[in-house]
Design a protein around this motif. Structure first.
Motif, PDB file in Angstrom:
ATOM      1  N   GLU A 163       4.380   5.546   7.913  1.00  0.00           N
ATOM      2  CA  GLU A 163       4.698   5.706   6.503  1.00  0.00           C
ATOM      3  C   GLU A 163       3.515   6.225   5.694  1.00  0.00           C
ATOM      4  O   GLU A 163       3.698   6.813   4.625  1.00  0.00           O
ATOM      5  N   ALA A 164       2.303   6.009   6.191  1.00  0.00           N
ATOM      6  CA  ALA A 164       1.109   6.195   5.370  1.00  0.00           C
ATOM      7  C   ALA A 164       0.971   7.604   4.805  1.00  0.00           C
ATOM      8  O   ALA A 164       0.675   7.780   3.619  1.00  0.00           O
ATOM      9  N   THR A 165       1.169   8.625   5.627  1.00  0.00           N
ATOM     10  CA  THR A 165       0.966   9.991   5.149  1.00  0.00           C
ATOM     11  C   THR A 165       1.992  10.363   4.087  1.00  0.00           C
ATOM     12  O   THR A 165       1.648  10.899   3.028  1.00  0.00           O
ATOM     13  N   GLY A 166       3.272  10.074   4.339  1.00  0.00           N
ATOM     14  CA  GLY A 166       4.316  10.412   3.376  1.00  0.00           C
ATOM     15  C   GLY A 166       4.166   9.668   2.067  1.00  0.00           C
ATOM     16  O   GLY A 166       4.267  10.255   0.976  1.00  0.00           O
ATOM     17  N   TYR A 167       3.926   8.367   2.153  1.00  0.00           N
ATOM     18  CA  TYR A 167       3.727   7.582   0.936  1.00  0.00           C
ATOM     19  C   TYR A 167       2.500   8.090   0.172  1.00  0.00           C
ATOM     20  O   TYR A 167       2.500   8.176  -1.054  1.00  0.00           O
ATOM     21  N   GLY A 168       1.436   8.397   0.920  1.00  0.00           N
ATOM     22  CA  GLY A 168       0.205   8.863   0.293  1.00  0.00           C
ATOM     23  C   GLY A 168       0.397  10.147  -0.502  1.00  0.00           C
ATOM     24  O   GLY A 168      -0.212  10.335  -1.560  1.00  0.00           O
ATOM     25  N   LEU A 169       1.256  11.043  -0.019  1.00  0.00           N
ATOM     26  CA  LEU A 169       1.541  12.280  -0.745  1.00  0.00           C
ATOM     27  C   LEU A 169       2.141  11.980  -2.121  1.00  0.00           C
ATOM     28  O   LEU A 169       1.788  12.611  -3.120  1.00  0.00           O
ATOM     29  N   VAL A 170       3.039  11.012  -2.153  1.00  0.00           N
ATOM     30  CA  VAL A 170       3.674  10.650  -3.422  1.00  0.00           C
ATOM     31  C   VAL A 170       2.663   9.961  -4.350  1.00  0.00           C
ATOM     32  O   VAL A 170       2.631  10.222  -5.556  1.00  0.00           O
ATOM     33  N   ALA A 178       8.310  14.020   5.844  1.00  0.00           N
ATOM     34  CA  ALA A 178       9.293  14.410   4.832  1.00  0.00           C
ATOM     35  C   ALA A 178      10.179  13.237   4.429  1.00  0.00           C
ATOM     36  O   ALA A 178      10.425  13.010   3.233  1.00  0.00           O
ATOM     37  N   LEU A 179      10.665  12.481   5.407  1.00  0.00           N
ATOM     38  CA  LEU A 179      11.573  11.377   5.083  1.00  0.00           C
ATOM     39  C   LEU A 179      10.863  10.245   4.356  1.00  0.00           C
ATOM     40  O   LEU A 179      11.450   9.580   3.492  1.00  0.00           O
ATOM     41  N   HIS A 180       9.590  10.028   4.685  1.00  0.00           N
ATOM     42  CA  HIS A 180       8.863   8.982   3.966  1.00  0.00           C
ATOM     43  C   HIS A 180       8.488   9.430   2.556  1.00  0.00           C
ATOM     44  O   HIS A 180       8.389   8.606   1.645  1.00  0.00           O
TER      45      HIS A 180
END
Length: 411
Positions: free
Chosen positions: A168-175, A203-205
């Motif tokens: 989750e870390a990369t996707g959440y971090g983008l947001v 993408a999904l995260h």
């Protein structure tokens, strides 16, 4: 005036420290033998042990491995942590393969690569085509060959392969990074239309976290085209997308449940009206025509999820239109925060709560954001200029590497 010392350091930095190429023979379920190529480019260990993804995809070759290794080196150098960079994988395509075939391939792949890995040398992570299942098979073979349980392969089982929240870390971090940018503008994500490319882990995260922030994500994509839901995705729709992805079904199946949605074959989502774009599919997915589409669609911020999704021509278009670009080496650094804690055995045995995880991740993203802006300002780029984060991130990462290389002599 650029110091000649930095020019010489750049010349050294552009050559990987170590390049490993090997064959990967494996047997399919029919008993037929196949041979793929394996790659691992340990680009730099000057700041610490390498961290970088393994990608299983037909397009994988030595050139792509070098590119991924260099980008990961810069991303890790920009982060607050002490990690080197690597990239690699194989031209093996896991799509359409049985679980036993994937297991046999992963075991054969690790038969050669294991000797170059270890907590103090190189720590593989997930990338395209390599998820928790593949990392489990790879780690199992590494453990058998290395003869000990020590290792930091990223995956879902916290007791043997790192944090359970790593994916989750990369996707959440983008947001979180997008939220920091908007905060500077006195804005928030709530109500903003967001286009996303890809349907992989990142993408999904991104989609999941955008929903929790009240944003309106309207697209995802795959290799065949993109799905548009003008009403915006919600948690029920997100669950359906996740099921479609896990079962390797077509995004067209989404329309069976939500007939108002549309699927556009052989197209990309960059012409859809939006406020923020999150390219999370692959490198060079946005060229000059796509960048013009984004500008005309009203996009004001682009957050890079994949490594270098924009061509240089696309960046020129976005810069002239004053679209703020957050580079992947800064915005996509969320996974590094978790990776650093994986190096500490005590943290390896801790089960983080979601609240602890998000607090740590937000702090890491804020540090990366502030470091990028500071170095941009130090070198003459205005804080609110569209290219500030790009130049500031590159400068900060390079100076960290240059200082370490200077301190360590001719390395």
């Amino acid at each position: 005036m650029i110091s000649s010392r930095y020019i010489h350091i750049l010349e050294r930095l552009l050559e990987p420290e170590r390049t490993i190429i090997f064959r990967v023979p494996w047997v399919d379920d029919k008993g037929e033998t196949h041979v793929n190529r394996g790659f691992r480019v340990q680009f730099s260990q000057v700041l610490g042990p390498c961290r970088g993804g393994l990608r299983f995809h037909p397009s994988m070759n030595l050139s792509v491995a070098k590119f991924l290794g260099f980008e990961q080196t810069m991303k890790n150098a920009l982060s607050p942590y002490k990690l080197g960079g690597a990239g690699g994988g194989s031209d093996f395509d896991p799509r359409g393969k049985s679980e036993n075939e994937i297991m046999r391939f992963c075991q054969s792949f690790m038969d050669e690569l294991y000797r170059y890995l270890g907590p103090d040398q190189d720590l593989p992570a997930e990338d395209t085509g390599v998820g928790p299942r593949e990392m489990g098979f790879l780690f199992g073979q590494y453990r058998r060959l290395a003869g000990h349980f020590q290792g930091n392969f990223t995956g879902p089982k916290i007791f043997w392969s790192g944090s359970s929240l790593r994916t989750e870390a990369t996707g959440y971090g983008l947001v979180f990074f997008a939220r920091l940018i908007l905060l500077e503008m006195n804005k928030e994500l709530k109500g903003l239309r967001c286009v996303i490319s890809g349907t992989g882990k990142i993408a999904l995260h991104v989609l999941e976290k955008l929903l929790s922030c009240g944003a309106i994500p309207i697209t995802v994509s795959d290799s065949k085209g993109y799905l548009l839901d003008e009403d915006g995705f919600d948690y029920v729709k997100f669950s359906l997308l996740r099921d479609i992805k896990s079962q390797q079904r077509s995004l067209r199946d989404y329309i069976k449940s939500y007939p108002r949605a549309r699927y556009f074959e052989d197209s990309k989502p960059w012409n859809e009206r939006c406020d923020i774009a999150f390219p999370c599919a692959s490198q060079n997915e946005i060229g000059q025509p796509e960048a013009l589409g984004l500008v005309n669609s009203g996009c004001r911020i682009l957050i890079e999820g994949s490594n270098m999704p924009c061509t240089s021509q696309a960046i020129d278009v976005l810069r002239k239109a004053k679209v703020l670009v957050a580079p992947a080496k800064a915005a996509g650094a969320g996974g590094i925060a978790v990776g650093e804690l994986e190096l500490n055995h005590e943290y390896n045995l801790m089960q983080w709560s979601p609240e602890d995880f998000e607090t740590k991740l937000q702090d890491s993203m804020k540090q990366t954001y502030e470091r990028s802006l500071k170095h941009a300002n130090d070198y003459g780029f205005l804080k609110d200029s569209p290219e500030a984060l790009v130049h500031g991130g590159n400068i900060c990462a390079f100076l960290n590497l240059a200082q370490a290389m200077t301190d360590q002599g001719c390395v």
